[in-house]
Design an enzyme around this catalytic site. Structure first.
Site, mmCIF file in Angstrom:
data_model
loop_
_atom_site.group_PDB
_atom_site.id
_atom_site.type_symbol
_atom_site.label_atom_id
_atom_site.label_comp_id
_atom_site.label_asym_id
_atom_site.label_seq_id
_atom_site.Cartn_x
_atom_site.Cartn_y
_atom_site.Cartn_z
ATOM 1 N N LYS A 202 0.857 -1.190 0.000
ATOM 2 C CA LYS A 202 0.000 0.000 0.000
ATOM 3 C C LYS A 202 0.888 1.234 0.000
ATOM 4 O O LYS A 202 1.475 1.614 1.005
ATOM 5 C CB LYS A 202 -0.913 0.050 1.225
ATOM 6 C CG LYS A 202 -1.987 1.127 1.012
ATOM 7 C CD LYS A 202 -2.394 1.862 2.257
ATOM 8 C CE LYS A 202 -1.593 3.059 2.614
ATOM 9 N NZ LYS A 202 -1.693 4.237 1.765
ATOM 10 N N CYS B 277 13.352 11.768 6.769
ATOM 11 C CA CYS B 277 13.378 11.400 8.195
ATOM 12 C C CYS B 277 14.754 11.650 8.775
ATOM 13 O O CYS B 277 14.916 11.739 9.987
ATOM 14 C CB CYS B 277 12.891 9.974 8.421
ATOM 15 S SG CYS B 277 13.607 8.813 7.288
ATOM 16 N N GLU C 26 9.129 16.670 15.451
ATOM 17 C CA GLU C 26 9.456 16.568 14.029
ATOM 18 C C GLU C 26 8.526 17.492 13.227
ATOM 19 O O GLU C 26 7.308 17.356 13.305
ATOM 20 C CB GLU C 26 9.306 15.126 13.549
ATOM 21 C CG GLU C 26 9.844 14.940 12.149
ATOM 22 C CD GLU C 26 9.818 13.492 11.680
ATOM 23 O OE1 GLU C 26 8.814 12.810 11.934
ATOM 24 O OE2 GLU C 26 10.801 13.065 11.046
#
Ligand code: ADP
Length: 500
Positions: A178, A287, A388
């Protein structure tokens, strides 16, 4: 086969291109212009059931294909990626938005990972050990696990699927994939090329759609024993909880709040280049992005001045234009989130040095652009230094010495990447030992991982698993220990041994 550039795309299940069972669709937008690039099936749990059934059936024959033969398909896939690198790069600059040099790097990473994992087809080493008994042989082998659920984000839309799918396949598993709802066309192209490489029907299946509808159905499906997920910490926790009742193997690659430390003896030209690349590359949507810069107070003023000047020179624009330094961010919600952190930083008392607003004018009005943003005089416990943001925003934190720099770098909940710029070899080694991250760079920014070393982080960045390198194989195989007794009599381990 679906054709890139056509209006409407499909799922790929059991080797067939099919619509979602409910017939609904969603659009993928070009972040540089806000225009649609294609329409994709908005799948349901029923589609997931079909894909898992196809993958489960295909597993029974795929697991028996010799690993070097499975690898041959991966080698062909890598060759297709090489041949289509330019189109994929161009498509990525459109659908995801990153600039071409970075988009090409994303595709290259997939080529490298596929070749590395194809090589595993002739390795997948286990161990042999001596037995404690005579006439007995023993060894351990890696066994495939079954159907792997692959759930990916949009920021590395070709690389990240390869990091998961290539090892899963070479180990003998089948896949239900997915992709992120913001980059489905790149996933579509990825799977077309895999199918063209000769992958048997059902070995990889794609189910497009939303996380809560499709992703969650994969995570909860009883016939999917392994989940590999890259995304936000919040979603990683949900995935873990949803998989817990069935005790699945869950591999998580989550967020980061990565720091670059700049000591007073650093080569400042190099450090500034490293910070700009790590903080603003991919518009900060990596990231491993450097969202904190921890600077020795003796050189703080100089670093601040040079960084602001570099950020203000950056040219914003569509990723596909050669002169662009900084592409758009992924969508409107991202602009809102990034901008809300600008407000938080100001309210917390940090100094906004540059940026701090969506970019407009010069043809940028319809796209999702945010100016490169630098906060100065940031205290380590401010939210902009802890959470973040996933955008082109970085926080400069002054410190008085090396020990404080390490303490500040470690004082966040994440632990993905870190870096230090220093000429002092003793400090460099102490930093390598003491920085609590899965990856540490010396005299380089926080990005630039290569495919043959483990990739992943400590603390809330994950749950102990790693991608890439040999470490990745542990997610996609179960160890089996085999004992072969050729003595012709019953020998009892420990007992017969103890009696002799
Ligand atoms: P981001 O904020 O970077 O988009 P997410 O963690 O929300 O990160 O998304 C990463 C991937 O996880 C996407 O493919 C998304 O559709 C999927 N996802 C989102 N929510 C869930 C969920 N509850 N279960 C499984 N997958 C999910």
């Amino acid at each position: 086969m679906a054709v890139a550039g056509a209006e409407r795309f499909k799922n790929y299940i059991g080797g067939e291109w099919v619509d979602a069972s409910g017939g609904e669709t969603f659009e993928s937008l070009i972040p540089a212009t806000g225009e649609p690039i294609g329409e994709f099936p908005r799948s349901t749990p029923e589609d997931v059931d079909r894909a898992v059934a196809a993958a489960k059936e295909a597993f029974e024959s795929w697991r028996l294909v010799p690993a070097p033969k499975r690898a041959e398909i991966l080698y062909r896939f890598a060759a297709h990626l090489v041949r289509h690198k330019d189109d994929l790069t161009d498509l990525m600059s459109r659908e995801m938005g990153k600039v071409k040099a970075e988009a090409g790097g994303d595709v290259q990473e997939a080529i490298d990972m596929t070749l590395y994992m194809a090589g595993e087809g002739r390795r997948l080493f286990g161990q042999t050990t001596p037995s404690e008994l005579p006439d007995k042989f023993q060894m351990s082998v890696r066994m495939p696990v079954g159907v792997v659920g692959v759930i990916t984000p949009w920021n590395f839309p070709i690389a990240i699927p390869s990091w998961k799918i290539a090892p899963a396949l070479v180990c003998g598993n089948t896949v239900v994939f997915k992709p992120a709802e913001d980059t489905p066309l790149l996933a579509e192209r990825f799977v077309e090329l895999l199918a063209d490489a000769g992958l048997p029907p059902g070995v990889v299946n794609v189910v497009h759609g939303f996380g809560e509808e499709v992703g969650e159905a994969i995570v909860k499906h009883p016939d999917v024993p392994v989940i590999t997920f890259t995304g936000s910490r919040e979603t990683g926790v949900r995935v873990t909880k949803a998989a817990a009742d069935q005790l699945k193997v869950v591999h998580l690659e989550l967020g980061g709040k990565n720091a670059i430390i700049v000591m007073e003896d650093a080569n400042l030209d190099l450090a500034v280049d490293g910070i700009v690349w790590s903080a603003f590359g991919t518009s900060g949507q990596r990231c491993t992005a450097a969202s904190r810069v921890i600077v020795h107070q003796k050189i703080y003023g100089e670093v601040e001045k040079r960084l602001v000047s570099a950020a203000e020179r950056m040219r914003l624009g569509p990723g596909w234009e050669d002169q662009t330094d900084l592409g758009p961010v992924i969508n409107r919600a991202a602009i809102e989130k990034i901008h809300s952190y600008t407000g938080i930083g100001k309210d917390e008392g940090a100094t906004l040095l540059t940026g701090g607003e969506p970019a407009s004018g010069d043809g940028l009005d319809d796209g999702f652009y945010y100016r490169p943003t630098i906060f100065g005089d940031v205290a380590p416990d401010m939210r902009i230094a802890q959470e973040e943001i996933f955008g082109p925003t970085t926080a400069l934190i002054p410190v008085k010495d090396f020990d404080e720099a390490i303490r500040v770098a470690n004082d966040v909940k994440y632990g993905l990447s870190s870096s230090i710029f220093t000429q002092d070899v003793n400090r460099a080694f102490r930093a390598m030992r003491d920085l609590q991250t899965g990856i540490t760079y010396i005299n380089a920014g926080t990005t630039g991982a290569e495919v043959h070393l483990p990739f992943g982080g400590t603390k809330d960045t994950g749950n102990g698993h790693r991608e890439a390198g040999q470490a990745a194989l542990d997610v996609f195989t179960e160890w089996k220990s085999l004992y072969i007794d050729y003595s012709g009599k019953l020998q009892r381990a420990q007992i017969d041994n103890a009696e002799e």
